[in-house]
Scaffold this active site. Sequence first.
Site, short mmCIF file in Angstrom:
data_model
loop_
_atom_site.label_atom_id
_atom_site.label_comp_id
_atom_site.label_asym_id
_atom_site.label_seq_id
_atom_site.Cartn_x
_atom_site.Cartn_y
_atom_site.Cartn_z
N SER A 1 -7.33 4.79 -4.02
CA SER A 1 -8.41 5.77 -4.53
C SER A 1 -9.54 5.71 -3.35
O SER A 1 -9.31 6.04 -2.26
CB SER A 1 -9.19 4.99 -5.87
OG SER A 1 -9.99 5.85 -6.37
N ASP B 1 -1.79 11.25 -11.70
CA ASP B 1 -3.12 10.93 -11.53
C ASP B 1 -4.06 11.78 -12.34
O ASP B 1 -4.26 12.89 -12.18
CB ASP B 1 -3.64 10.81 -10.08
CG ASP B 1 -4.68 10.14 -9.66
OD1 ASP B 1 -5.55 10.13 -10.26
OD2 ASP B 1 -4.66 9.41 -8.52
N HIS C 1 -3.31 6.84 -11.84
CA HIS C 1 -4.24 6.56 -10.89
C HIS C 1 -4.15 5.02 -10.56
O HIS C 1 -4.80 4.32 -10.86
CB HIS C 1 -6.05 6.90 -11.20
CG HIS C 1 -6.84 6.65 -10.19
ND1 HIS C 1 -6.63 7.67 -9.07
CD2 HIS C 1 -7.72 5.85 -9.93
CE1 HIS C 1 -7.69 7.16 -8.25
NE2 HIS C 1 -8.32 6.25 -8.80
#
Length: 525
Positions: free
Chosen positions: A188, A401, A441
Amino acid sequence: MMRWFLLIGLASAAATDSSASFESRCQHFHKEIHLQNVHVHSTTYVPIGSNISMAYNPPICGGTSSSSISTIEFCQVALNVTTSDKSQFFMEAWLPSNYTGRFLSTGNGGLNGCVGYGDMIYASQYGFATIGTNNGHFGDTGQYFLNNPEVIEDFAYRALHTGTVVGKALTKLFYPQGYKNSYYLGCSTGGRQGWKSIQRFPDDFDGVVAGAPAFNFVNLCNWGSRFLKITGPPDSDTFVTSAQWSIIHNEIIRQCDALDGAVDGTIEDTDLCQPIFETLICNSTAVNKTSCLTGVQANTVNEVFSAMYGLDGKWLYPRMQPGSELAASFIYYSGNGFKYSDDWFKYVVYNDSNWDHSTWTLADAAAADAQDPFQISTFDGDISGFQKAGGKVLHYHGLEDAIITSDSSKAYYKHVADTMGLSPSDLDQFYRFFPISGMGHCSPGTGAASIGQGSSTYAGDDPQDNVLMAMVQWVEKGIAPEYVRGSKKSIDGQTEYRRKHCKYPKRNRYVGPGKYTDENAWKCV
């Protein structure tokens, strides 16, 4: 028999002496640290089986309590590093007794100012001298950016780079042999940080594992703001409820699941998935209009799954990939502003804590894009410096995601290829990208998405099952990963099945003859 007892006793005594020596080394280590702009808080000996202290972790980052029991013996160093007269960052270095000669830096997440303790635990267990920073501020908010560009600079790149420099110096001080290779692990924002290091400091790491990177960061913030403009608030006729998003998800799976040759509830290549949502429009006789869409709502859904363009028609950010909508309906499509985007505009773009996210327009997008402080967008396509330095990067992104569309990673891969004029086989020498079906994610979704990127996704030490070990093998033995094998875990942590995820731009295709759970029934095409 007496001889065996004597040998066992000698071995036990040697182990005890070794631990005592390591403990003493750690407790006195602070006296050796004389690094510029570095203030040492403590050096703490952590024996096997003890509770890991997080004494400097504020409540907003989870506090000082820890339920993590150390499985290794290590020296925990806590310190502050000053970066300007208005900024500093906190960091920790964990120096294990089972040191393998490898250094590793971890990253952060969101607008995160919290040390990635989970990743530090994971990496140090493998014998990496491991560091983590708070990226220039504590807490998961952008309020510390307000009228303070120095803190923004720490967040953009400086905390990670400077922390890496300090961490390497500490490693050399603590271990007589120094370090052989340096690595990075992050997802991320952590993925973006890894790529920023590649772009700006190509000598920092020999191997980078970067997941779901927040590429094109400013336009990611714009993209997050755009969804409220598309959906409207919950009382508007454009709004789509979470229950309707569930219906939309089922329709996407109906239209796209079998495109890879198998009906398993997982989309292997979202590029092939171009769903038609008009199939869900309510007919004139529909009584329960919550189980279908109005024409206006169908337009909303089409907009959600479309790319973002600026006022001048310039492409800014790709579409949200289909398959993520169940989670995204609570993150982006809830009729409220997205927190990270909201904070970026309040505390960076406009320096106005009263800015109202509901007023966002493409004019605001243009203002933010033009600003791009410290090139935080992290979208430089020329990574030749990293290539020339001999670096390797393993890039992965989940195809479910719901926070950062995986289409962003595909766009960046193509941008690098175009900028450097390299074919996929040329890029393979130092850059490999793996889209991971069934991954959300940075964490598992519906499919075989545990790939060893952290403790919660551990699936063994075999490099084909563990992206960190795959990177070590690539850097140190020259064996590059041809695929990443993911595991689908049951609730009790058992492996249900495995799947080999293809190296981009190839995609997975079910060819049989076994069941879809048979990893050998799939082929990269």
